[in-house]
Write a protein that holds these residues in place. Sequence first.
Motif, PDB file in Angstrom:
ATOM      1  N   LYS A 182      72.432   6.957  61.122  1.00  0.00           N
ATOM      2  CA  LYS A 182      71.590   7.575  62.151  1.00  0.00           C
ATOM      3  C   LYS A 182      71.343   9.029  61.748  1.00  0.00           C
ATOM      4  CE  LYS A 182      73.435   4.540  65.743  1.00  0.00           C
ATOM      5  NZ  LYS A 182      74.213   4.446  67.013  1.00  0.00           N
ATOM      6  N   ILE A 183      70.265   9.255  61.013  1.00  0.00           N
ATOM      7  CA  ILE A 183      70.068  10.548  60.362  1.00  0.00           C
ATOM      8  C   ILE A 183      68.815  11.287  60.840  1.00  0.00           C
ATOM      9  CG2 ILE A 183      71.354   9.868  58.310  1.00  0.00           C
ATOM     10  CD1 ILE A 183      68.689   9.298  56.929  1.00  0.00           C
ATOM     11  N   SER A 184      68.238  10.874  61.951  1.00  0.00           N
ATOM     12  CA  SER A 184      67.062  11.578  62.466  1.00  0.00           C
ATOM     13  C   SER A 184      67.469  12.933  63.039  1.00  0.00           C
ATOM     14  CB  SER A 184      66.378  10.746  63.552  1.00  0.00           C
ATOM     15  OG  SER A 184      67.265  10.517  64.633  1.00  0.00           O
ATOM     16  N   GLY A 198      69.605  13.483  50.386  1.00  0.00           N
ATOM     17  CA  GLY A 198      68.733  12.504  51.030  1.00  0.00           C
ATOM     18  C   GLY A 198      69.369  11.158  51.247  1.00  0.00           C
ATOM     19  N   SER A 199      70.614  11.004  50.794  1.00  0.00           N
ATOM     20  CA  SER A 199      71.291   9.723  50.948  1.00  0.00           C
ATOM     21  C   SER A 199      72.792   9.958  51.031  1.00  0.00           C
ATOM     22  CB  SER A 199      70.979   8.808  49.758  1.00  0.00           C
ATOM     23  OG  SER A 199      71.676   7.587  49.864  1.00  0.00           O
ATOM     24  N   GLU A 220      68.499  15.806  54.210  1.00  0.00           N
ATOM     25  CA  GLU A 220      67.735  16.544  53.205  1.00  0.00           C
ATOM     26  C   GLU A 220      68.447  17.795  52.713  1.00  0.00           C
ATOM     27  OE1 GLU A 220      63.954  17.210  54.985  1.00  0.00           O
ATOM     28  OE2 GLU A 220      63.254  15.149  54.657  1.00  0.00           O
ATOM     29  N   ALA A 247      68.183  16.954  59.053  1.00  0.00           N
ATOM     30  CA  ALA A 247      67.626  15.647  59.382  1.00  0.00           C
ATOM     31  C   ALA A 247      67.270  14.901  58.102  1.00  0.00           C
ATOM     32  CB  ALA A 247      66.388  15.816  60.255  1.00  0.00           C
ATOM     33  N   ASN A 248      67.495  13.591  58.119  1.00  0.00           N
ATOM     34  CA  ASN A 248      67.234  12.715  56.973  1.00  0.00           C
ATOM     35  C   ASN A 248      68.086  13.075  55.762  1.00  0.00           C
ATOM     36  OD1 ASN A 248      65.153  11.268  58.390  1.00  0.00           O
ATOM     37  ND2 ASN A 248      63.825  13.037  58.037  1.00  0.00           N
ATOM     38  N   THR A 259      70.686  16.738  61.847  1.00  0.00           N
ATOM     39  CA  THR A 259      71.124  15.428  62.313  1.00  0.00           C
ATOM     40  C   THR A 259      72.609  15.458  62.649  1.00  0.00           C
ATOM     41  OG1 THR A 259      71.146  13.063  61.835  1.00  0.00           O
ATOM     42  CG2 THR A 259      71.690  14.532  59.999  1.00  0.00           C
TER      43      THR A 259
END
Length: 247
Positions: free
Chosen positions: A49-51, A173-174, A74, A71-72, A112
């Motif tokens: 849940k990365i929003s 990003g991941s 990044e 967020a995401n 996030t």
Amino acid sequence: MVIHRLLCLLVLLSLLLPSCTSSPDKVVSGVNYEVKTWGSMRAVMKEGKISGRVPLAEVVTPNSIGVGALANLEGEITLIDGIAFIASGSTDPSSDQQVSHSRNLLKSDQATLLVIAEVPHWESVKLGPCATYSEMEKKVSAVLKERGFDLLKPTPVKVRGVAGRVDFHVIAGSCPIADPQGIPPWRGSIIEEPLELVGIYVEKSAGKLTHHLHNSHLHVVSGSRSGHVDAIQLHSAELQIPRIAER
């Protein structure tokens, strides 16, 4: 005509009203500080849940310290005395190597995951050399316990010192836990240089505010470099904690 006027009035009101800030998931108040959190390690790292949960520009004040992730996923967020250090990782197409970039806070930045504390006054305590992350945490725990802090509640901390070596990473990003096949984080080390660590200390909060095996969530800043701390070896260290009484 009436509908047109009503629409114009609504637009005008939206411009005049202050913007809304997302409410934190949890607020913990101490004698001389307040800690707010958005998201959790489990929600971000395990559940993906990365929003964006909160606009950074709306919650940072001159007394803010904190750590988190954009967020995401990044990049990494580090806050020291109201100054934001934003680090992001990416793949260099010319070499296929991971690289890290640092920049200032943008108005559009959202977190996030964010743990942010407001601390108007600090107290300094010498820790001496720390050979490992675990040794430093034991020293921090002893100081907080002696000062009467509740170790089960997040306490904001800062550590200034000189690194033997401090390893850190910048997410790109991941999450390597939730997505092992995703983009790996950028990793770096600070060797034989002054630095500052910042974050929170809290026990029995693995998966919520800290990684497993640690009782703290710390980021490092040294020059233009910043990121999430993985390993610590310090030649010297001075701990800063919220001042709860005149000494």
